[in-house]
Enzyme design. Structure first.
Site, PDB file in Angstrom:
ATOM      1  N   ASP A   1      39.385  38.534  49.888  1.00 18.99           N
ATOM      2  CA  ASP A   1      38.048  39.116  49.762  1.00 18.99           C
ATOM      3  C   ASP A   1      37.177  38.697  50.937  1.00 18.99           C
ATOM      4  O   ASP A   1      36.192  37.956  50.787  1.00 18.99           O
ATOM      5  CB  ASP A   1      37.421  38.714  48.435  1.00 18.99           C
ATOM      6  CG  ASP A   1      38.160  39.307  47.245  1.00 18.99           C
ATOM      7  OD1 ASP A   1      38.712  40.424  47.397  1.00 18.99           O
ATOM      8  OD2 ASP A   1      38.197  38.674  46.184  1.00 18.99           O
TER       9      ASP A   1
ATOM     10  N   LYS B   1      46.355  40.589  48.396  1.00 16.30           N
ATOM     11  CA  LYS B   1      45.645  41.831  48.069  1.00 16.30           C
ATOM     12  C   LYS B   1      44.615  42.136  49.150  1.00 16.30           C
ATOM     13  O   LYS B   1      43.815  41.280  49.517  1.00 16.30           O
ATOM     14  CB  LYS B   1      44.948  41.723  46.712  1.00 16.30           C
ATOM     15  CG  LYS B   1      44.205  43.007  46.308  1.00 16.30           C
ATOM     16  CD  LYS B   1      43.577  42.890  44.939  1.00 16.30           C
ATOM     17  CE  LYS B   1      42.241  42.175  44.952  1.00 16.30           C
ATOM     18  NZ  LYS B   1      41.153  43.011  45.558  1.00 16.30           N
TER      19      LYS B   1
ATOM     20  N   ASP C   1      44.537  47.574  47.383  1.00 16.52           N
ATOM     21  CA  ASP C   1      43.669  47.811  46.226  1.00 16.52           C
ATOM     22  C   ASP C   1      42.530  48.758  46.607  1.00 16.52           C
ATOM     23  O   ASP C   1      41.398  48.326  46.840  1.00 16.52           O
ATOM     24  CB  ASP C   1      43.128  46.456  45.748  1.00 16.52           C
ATOM     25  CG  ASP C   1      42.173  46.571  44.575  1.00 16.52           C
ATOM     26  OD1 ASP C   1      42.257  47.561  43.830  1.00 16.52           O
ATOM     27  OD2 ASP C   1      41.334  45.658  44.415  1.00 16.52           O
ATOM     28  N   LEU C   2      42.827  50.064  46.664  1.00 13.42           N
ATOM     29  CA  LEU C   2      41.816  51.044  47.077  1.00 13.42           C
ATOM     30  C   LEU C   2      41.325  51.907  45.908  1.00 13.42           C
ATOM     31  O   LEU C   2      40.384  52.683  46.071  1.00 13.42           O
ATOM     32  CB  LEU C   2      42.379  51.934  48.191  1.00 13.42           C
ATOM     33  CG  LEU C   2      42.801  51.171  49.455  1.00 13.42           C
ATOM     34  CD1 LEU C   2      43.294  52.152  50.527  1.00 13.42           C
ATOM     35  CD2 LEU C   2      41.665  50.319  50.006  1.00 13.42           C
ATOM     36  N   LYS C   3      41.954  51.800  44.755  1.00 17.52           N
ATOM     37  CA  LYS C   3      41.476  52.443  43.518  1.00 17.52           C
ATOM     38  C   LYS C   3      41.134  53.921  43.736  1.00 17.52           C
ATOM     39  O   LYS C   3      40.013  54.365  43.463  1.00 17.52           O
ATOM     40  CB  LYS C   3      40.257  51.704  42.964  1.00 17.52           C
ATOM     41  CG  LYS C   3      40.494  50.248  42.602  1.00 17.52           C
ATOM     42  CD  LYS C   3      39.238  49.630  41.985  1.00 17.52           C
ATOM     43  CE  LYS C   3      39.425  48.175  41.624  1.00 17.52           C
ATOM     44  NZ  LYS C   3      39.460  47.292  42.807  1.00 17.52           N
TER      45      LYS C   3
ATOM     46  N   ASP D   1      40.002  60.868  42.611  1.00 17.99           N
ATOM     47  CA  ASP D   1      39.535  62.126  43.192  1.00 17.99           C
ATOM     48  C   ASP D   1      40.332  63.254  42.546  1.00 17.99           C
ATOM     49  O   ASP D   1      41.057  63.023  41.561  1.00 17.99           O
ATOM     50  CB  ASP D   1      39.730  62.103  44.721  1.00 17.99           C
ATOM     51  CG  ASP D   1      38.667  62.913  45.462  1.00 17.99           C
ATOM     52  OD1 ASP D   1      38.445  64.081  45.074  1.00 17.99           O
ATOM     53  OD2 ASP D   1      38.065  62.380  46.407  1.00 17.99           O
TER      54      ASP D   1
ATOM     55  N   THR E   1      44.051  65.535  46.420  1.00 17.13           N
ATOM     56  CA  THR E   1      43.512  64.548  47.357  1.00 17.13           C
ATOM     57  C   THR E   1      44.110  63.170  47.103  1.00 17.13           C
ATOM     58  O   THR E   1      44.483  62.454  48.044  1.00 17.13           O
ATOM     59  CB  THR E   1      41.980  64.493  47.238  1.00 17.13           C
ATOM     60  OG1 THR E   1      41.443  65.764  47.612  1.00 17.13           O
ATOM     61  CG2 THR E   1      41.400  63.419  48.140  1.00 17.13           C
TER      62      THR E   1
ATOM     63  N   THR F   1      37.143  44.435  35.225  1.00 16.11           N
ATOM     64  CA  THR F   1      36.839  43.175  34.540  1.00 16.11           C
ATOM     65  C   THR F   1      35.397  42.732  34.727  1.00 16.11           C
ATOM     66  O   THR F   1      34.952  41.773  34.097  1.00 16.11           O
ATOM     67  CB  THR F   1      37.781  42.051  35.011  1.00 16.11           C
ATOM     68  OG1 THR F   1      37.782  42.002  36.433  1.00 16.11           O
ATOM     69  CG2 THR F   1      39.197  42.283  34.505  1.00 16.11           C
TER      70      THR F   1
ATOM     71  N   GLN G   1      32.311  38.515  37.411  1.00 13.90           N
ATOM     72  CA  GLN G   1      33.284  38.951  36.414  1.00 13.90           C
ATOM     73  C   GLN G   1      32.756  38.622  35.023  1.00 13.90           C
ATOM     74  O   GLN G   1      32.074  37.624  34.814  1.00 13.90           O
ATOM     75  CB  GLN G   1      34.633  38.257  36.637  1.00 13.90           C
ATOM     76  CG  GLN G   1      35.227  38.485  38.022  1.00 13.90           C
ATOM     77  CD  GLN G   1      35.892  39.838  38.151  1.00 13.90           C
ATOM     78  OE1 GLN G   1      35.645  40.745  37.368  1.00 13.90           O
ATOM     79  NE2 GLN G   1      36.732  39.993  39.143  1.00 13.90           N
TER      80      GLN G   1
ATOM     81  N   GLY H   1      41.034  35.446  43.455  1.00 11.89           N
ATOM     82  CA  GLY H   1      40.261  35.481  44.686  1.00 11.89           C
ATOM     83  C   GLY H   1      39.510  34.206  44.932  1.00 11.89           C
ATOM     84  O   GLY H   1      40.005  33.283  45.574  1.00 11.89           O
ATOM     85  N   ARG H   2      38.295  34.122  44.409  1.00 11.60           N
ATOM     86  CA  ARG H   2      37.388  33.042  44.773  1.00 11.60           C
ATOM     87  C   ARG H   2      37.895  31.652  44.438  1.00 11.60           C
ATOM     88  O   ARG H   2      37.550  30.691  45.124  1.00 11.60           O
ATOM     89  CB  ARG H   2      36.032  33.280  44.097  1.00 11.60           C
ATOM     90  CG  ARG H   2      35.338  34.534  44.592  1.00 11.60           C
ATOM     91  CD  ARG H   2      34.129  34.868  43.763  1.00 11.60           C
ATOM     92  NE  ARG H   2      33.707  36.254  43.981  1.00 11.60           N
ATOM     93  CZ  ARG H   2      32.791  36.868  43.279  1.00 11.60           C
ATOM     94  NH1 ARG H   2      32.171  36.228  42.314  1.00 11.60           N
ATOM     95  NH2 ARG H   2      32.476  38.123  43.531  1.00 11.60           N
TER      96      ARG H   2
END
Length: 232
Positions: free
Chosen positions: A10, A32, A59-61, A64, A68, A118, A188, A208-209
């Site tokens: 991140d 990630k 991780d682009l989620k 559309d 596409t 989350t 979160q 992550g953190r």
């Protein structure tokens, strides 16, 4: 359990992400890359991380129209990434189109559906007009993802026991919102510790953190692996 830890890079820029990656080991974690980092650094960063030996979860989620999303999924699959995701709320046709776009790949990435973020609470769903609880909506979207041929979903470990009880054993559950004991939850809402997530049925833990924000990220990763009784 083989390499279940996914470290979320991140960061806003590639130098910070690469600096951390060079201190970690592909044997101890996967990585990630999310929207901000990919937007600033592009496919070149993904390629650099893969040259270091890491499996990359991009991780682009995507969310559309089906055509596409299918094109976008095909494009990122060409990067050779290990895992990609789409929003399950895009519906069956969108998820099926994404899955079909990967059929020509001999070594295709895992395709995962995002259920309920989350960071969201029951009140957030009410504000959006949903009458289901978080668990009910996660179950609905996960079932739809499985029926559409996806390999798994992103969910909180709080919903993992219900999903594990109702879906096939090989359907992967990817759990963000993981925090080491004593760490802040940040933005979160539905967070758990690594051991709690695995005992709930999660296959992969996105952290992550608790790692990237630690004074010693390598030591933090070692703490995670020790908690999961994994060799260091």
């Amino acid at each position: 359990m083989s390499n279940p830890v996914i470290v979320a890079l991140d960061y806003a820029r590639a130098p910070e992400a690469l600096s951390l990656a060079q201190r970690l080991s592909p044997e101890s974690c996967r990585l990630k890359v999310g929207k901000e980092l990919f937007a600033s650094s592009g496919p070149e960063l993904v390629e650099e991380l893969q040259k270091l030996g890491f499996d990359v979860f991009l991780d682009l989620k995507f969310h559309d129209i089906p055509n596409t999303v299918a094109g976008a999924v095909r494009a990122v699959a060409n990067l050779g990434v290990w895992m990609i995701n789409v929003h399950a709320s895009g519906g069956r046709r969108m998820m099926s189109a994404a899955r079909e776009a990967l059929e020509a790949f001999s070594h295709r990435p895992l395709l995962i559906g995002v259920t309920v973020l989350t960071s969201m609470s029951e009140q957030d769903l009410i504000d959006l007009g949903y009458e289901e609880s978080v668990e009910q909506r996660v179950m609905r979207l996960a079932s739809m993802a499985a029926e559409s041929g996806l390999d798994g979903v992103v969910c909180s470990a709080l919903e993992a026991p219900t999903l594990r009880a109702n879906l096939d054993d090989d359907f992967r559950l990817v759990t963000p919102g993981i925090r080491l004991a004593g760490d802040s939850a940040g933005d979160q809402r539905r967070v758990v510790t690594p051991a709690m997530a695995v005992s709930s049925g999660s296959d992969y833990l996105v952290i992550g953190r608790s790692i990237t924000g630690a004074a010693d990220p390598l030591h933090a990763l070692q703490r995670v692996r020790q908690e999961l009784n994994l060799s260091l």
